[in-house]
Design a protein around this motif. Structure first.
Motif, PDB file in Angstrom:
ATOM      1  N   TYR A 111       0.913  -1.154   0.067  1.00 57.50           N
ATOM      2  CA  TYR A 111      -0.109  -0.020  -0.098  1.00 57.50           C
ATOM      3  C   TYR A 111       0.767   1.340   0.186  1.00 57.50           C
ATOM      4  CZ  TYR A 111      -3.297   3.291   1.583  1.00 57.50           C
ATOM      5  OH  TYR A 111      -4.233   4.674   1.877  1.00 57.50           O
ATOM      6  N   GLY A 142       0.964   3.741  -3.002  1.00 59.25           N
ATOM      7  CA  GLY A 142       0.298   4.701  -2.661  1.00 59.25           C
ATOM      8  C   GLY A 142       1.143   6.042  -2.908  1.00 59.25           C
ATOM      9  N   GLU A 192       0.106   9.058  -5.241  1.00 56.10           N
ATOM     10  CA  GLU A 192      -0.304  10.321  -4.514  1.00 56.10           C
ATOM     11  C   GLU A 192      -0.537  11.383  -5.250  1.00 56.10           C
ATOM     12  OE1 GLU A 192       2.599  10.841  -1.397  1.00 56.10           O
ATOM     13  OE2 GLU A 192       0.890  11.047   0.038  1.00 56.10           O
ATOM     14  N   PRO A 229      -7.592  10.067  -4.697  1.00 55.68           N
ATOM     15  CA  PRO A 229      -7.618  10.269  -3.236  1.00 55.68           C
ATOM     16  C   PRO A 229      -7.256   8.866  -2.302  1.00 55.68           C
ATOM     17  CG  PRO A 229     -10.048  10.295  -4.059  1.00 55.68           C
ATOM     18  CD  PRO A 229      -8.811  10.027  -5.096  1.00 55.68           C
ATOM     19  N   LEU A 230      -6.595   8.909  -1.289  1.00 53.36           N
ATOM     20  CA  LEU A 230      -6.384   7.554  -0.622  1.00 53.36           C
ATOM     21  C   LEU A 230      -6.835   8.023   0.851  1.00 53.36           C
ATOM     22  CD1 LEU A 230      -2.372   7.345  -1.498  1.00 53.36           C
ATOM     23  CD2 LEU A 230      -4.383   6.014  -2.202  1.00 53.36           C
ATOM     24  N   PRO A 231      -7.444   6.860   1.435  1.00 54.19           N
ATOM     25  CA  PRO A 231      -7.999   7.036   2.690  1.00 54.19           C
ATOM     26  C   PRO A 231      -6.883   7.394   3.874  1.00 54.19           C
ATOM     27  CG  PRO A 231      -7.801   4.407   1.950  1.00 54.19           C
ATOM     28  CD  PRO A 231      -7.368   5.192   0.920  1.00 54.19           C
ATOM     29  N   VAL A 232      -5.803   6.581   3.733  1.00 56.18           N
ATOM     30  CA  VAL A 232      -4.661   7.013   4.592  1.00 56.18           C
ATOM     31  C   VAL A 232      -3.408   7.388   3.742  1.00 56.18           C
ATOM     32  CG1 VAL A 232      -3.115   6.172   6.472  1.00 56.18           C
ATOM     33  CG2 VAL A 232      -5.610   4.935   6.095  1.00 56.18           C
ATOM     34  N   ARG A 233      -2.675   8.542   4.318  1.00 60.92           N
ATOM     35  CA  ARG A 233      -1.455   8.899   3.715  1.00 60.92           C
ATOM     36  C   ARG A 233      -0.429   7.710   3.990  1.00 60.92           C
ATOM     37  NH1 ARG A 233       0.491  14.524   4.764  1.00 60.92           N
ATOM     38  NH2 ARG A 233       1.769  13.782   3.072  1.00 60.92           N
ATOM     39  N   SER A 245       2.243   8.381   8.960  1.00 64.05           N
ATOM     40  CA  SER A 245       1.099   7.822   9.272  1.00 64.05           C
ATOM     41  C   SER A 245       1.077   6.454   9.392  1.00 64.05           C
ATOM     42  CB  SER A 245      -0.112   8.130   8.026  1.00 64.05           C
ATOM     43  OG  SER A 245      -0.024   9.461   7.793  1.00 64.05           O
TER      44      SER A 245
END
Ligand SMILES: Nc1ncnc2c1ncn2[C@@H]1O[C@H](COP(=O)(O)OP(=O)(O)O)[C@@H](O)[C@H]1O
Ligand SMILES: [Mg+2]
Lengths: 299, 261
Positions: free
Chosen positions: A46, A50, A54, A58-62, A67
């Motif tokens: 991820y 991710g 980026e 839009p990602l749920p968690v950076r 994070s």
């Protein structure tokens, strides 16, 4: 003919017991490690994917290290000291786990005892069941986070040590699945088995201990496995509103406050917490394997 | 002990009396069974065979009439452990070994351990399963399980054996062998047996009397004496009187409006 049937059956029986069963504790350990490994892999994946995406989706968690710290950083922090004269974090967390586990274990013991008592009482009397079952069910509609602080405050007023209140919160989560499943189990025997006992003019106690309780064992063990996890959750949640300065729940809370400066520590504590409840479930699975080892399909 | 094992006078049974699903399972049952007899109840499904057996065994209560078992009320007879039930399903407790299953009634009756073990050995021997004492029920075939159930019934020496289609779930060959074994046990122990069956050959081969029943409401339409020579053997099944008796039972079932199975 008799002999033929007899011999073939015996061979079958020997086969059944001769197959060496993998100890269930070992089996659950392998499963747990496999799942943990895949989660870690997914975690890192991820992060990689991710970072590439980026800004585009839009990602749920950076996926940054603040994070979501790297798996190796989380594992690494377990072997670092926060202060020079303190043991490594792993040992600190294990010590806190032990404290929490004691609360959970007491909650588990009290909760299962209450659960068994209710199930036996209800199995003996439909009247009792009709009168009190609604309250048992209603008790679970009150959210745990709502009653946990109340129990802690009341406990403090009475002057109990805080861990007692935490154990009570844990027991509150434990008794329900035990009561419901045990009752189902006590009612599970074949009606002809119950008639058989009646034809022997057997008393309630003999019927309970020789037929109903053994028949309930598989039901009881599945409840105990659920309750083992629930008892740990109850203890963790119970510690949050308390004034305790010990326990894994408190550790989770304080690592949450310092998340910005050291996010790995929170995840390390979460890891230890899940290992704790997994070990508890594994212990019960082992007991289950032992108790039910002679049942049909168990080997 | 009375010389009558079972006396029924005008016995009736209505299930769910007064409600819309009321069933008159039995009506006006008069039947006397002497001690040591082997009596079969035969008839189509739903004619009340099981209900009659369960009335005798005090598992259900009659709505009318009078029942006596060994000269007592069925309730008293049950408390005195005067009878054993054997069902179509062996109903063995799967967590107990074969030996412990046979010992179950003895445990409940407070027999001490040494005596329990001695008797379970004795009766497992009788049904030729001595070497399976330490096996679990699920390791045995259906026929063997049913023999364990019979041993469990005999082990506390009840005067009366109430059997509800005990061989109904077995294949034909196992079934005939079990019938021979049961004959043997009956002759050796002198028990009174009340035996429910669907099968005309089985009823004729085993019984001293066959009670023919018909449904709606369940009642006795005929009682046929089976005066074939004792002991019954393999040859009995091939003898002319045996065929004549089967015909007689079949005719009685047809006369009752039941037809041939
Ligand atoms: N517990 C019960 N409640 C209601 N009806 C019943 C009950 N037991 C039997 N019956 C009814 O009584 C009748 C006789 O049943 P049963 O004695 O089982 O017949 P058989 O054994 O000859 O097949 C059937 O119509 C059955 O549905
Ligand atoms: Mg029936």
């Amino acid at each position: 003919m008799e002999v033929v049937e007899g011999t073939s059956r015996r061979v079958e029986a020997r086969d059944a017991s001769g197959r060496s069963p993998i100890p269930p504790a070992f089996r659950s350990l392998v499963w747990f490690l496999a799942i943990l490994g895949s989660l870690m892999l997914a975690w890192e994946l991820y992060k990689v994917v991710g970072r590439a995406l980026e800004g585009t989706v839009p990602l749920p968690v950076r996926p940054d290290n603040k994070s979501m710290p790297h798996v190796w950083d989380i594992l690494g922090v377990l072997f670092t000291r926060r202060l020079p004269n303190e043991p490594i974090l792993l040992l600190v967390l294990l010590r806190e786990s032990l404290f929490t586990f004691r609360e959970a274990l007491i909650g588990f013991a009290v909760g299962t005892t209450v659960g068994f008592a209710l199930a036996i009482a209800f199995s003996q009397s439909r009247l009792l069941e009709r009168a009190f079952m609604p309250y048992v069910v209603a008790s679970q509609t009150v959210p745990l986070v709502a009653i946990a602080p109340i129990i802690v405050i009341w406990g403090a007023k009475i002057g109990w040590p805080v861990w007692i209140s935490v154990s009570i919160i844990s027991a509150y989560l434990v008794f329900f699945p035990v009561a419901i499943n045990t009752l189902r189990g006590l009612r599970s025997p074949d009606p002809t088995a119950m008639e058989l006992m009646r034809s022997y003019a057997a008393g309630r106690r003999d019927t309970l201990w020789k037929v109903q309780a053994p028949a309930a064992m598989p039901f009881i063990f599945s409840a105990l496995k659920i309750s083992a996890t629930a008892s740990v959750v109850g203890a963790l949640v119970g510690e949050l509103p308390s004034s305790l300065n010990q326990g894994l729940g408190r550790a989770l809370l304080s690592f949450m406050y310092t998340f910005i400066t050291g996010p790995e520590k929170l995840f390390a504590a979460i890891l230890v917490a899940s290992v704790l409840s997994m070990s508890f479930v594994g212990a019960i699975a082992t007991a289950e394997h032992y108790v039910l080892r002679n049942r049909r399909g168990s080997r | 002990m009375s010389e009558h094992a079972v006396v029924a006078e005008g016995v009736g049974k209505v299930f769910n009396a007064g409600s819309s699903d009321q069933v008159e399972a039995l009506k006006g049952i008069d039947l006397t069974i002497g001690a040591g007899e082997f009596v079969s109840l035969i008839g189509p499904s739903g004619c009340g065979k099981s209900t009659l057996l369960r009335l005798v065994g005090d598992l259900v209560q009659p709505s009318a009439g009078r029942l006596e078992v060994n000269g007592k009320t069925p309730h008293r007879a049950r408390l005195d452990r005067d009878y054993a039930m054997v069902f179509q399903k062996a109903t063995l407790l799967e967590w107990r070994t074969v030996g412990k299953n046979v010992q179950l009634p003895l445990e409940i009756m407070g027999v001490d351990k040494a005596e329990r073990e001695r008797r379970s050995r004795e009766f497992l021997d009788l049904v030729q399963l001595a070497e399976f004492s330490d096996h679990y029920p699920w390791q045995l075939s259906g026929g063997m399980q049913q023999r364990v159930a019979i041993a469990r019934g005999l082990v506390f020496d009840p005067a009366l054996l109430l059997m509800d289609e005990p061989f109904g779930a077995l294949d034909e060959m196992t079934r005939e062998r079990m019938q021979m074994e049961l004959m043997d046990i009956w002759r050796r122990t002198g028990k009174t047996v009340v035996f429910v069956t669907h099968s005309i050959p089985e009823a004729v081969f085993l019984s001293t009397r066959v009670v023919v029943m018909s449904p709606r409401p369940g009642r006795i339409t005929d009682v046929i004496d089976i005066d074939l020579t004792q002991p019954r053997t393999f040859d009995t099944r091939e003898s002319t009187p045996y065929y004549e008796k089967m015909t007689e039972v079949r005719e009685a079932l047809r006369a009752a409006g039941v037809g041939v199975e």
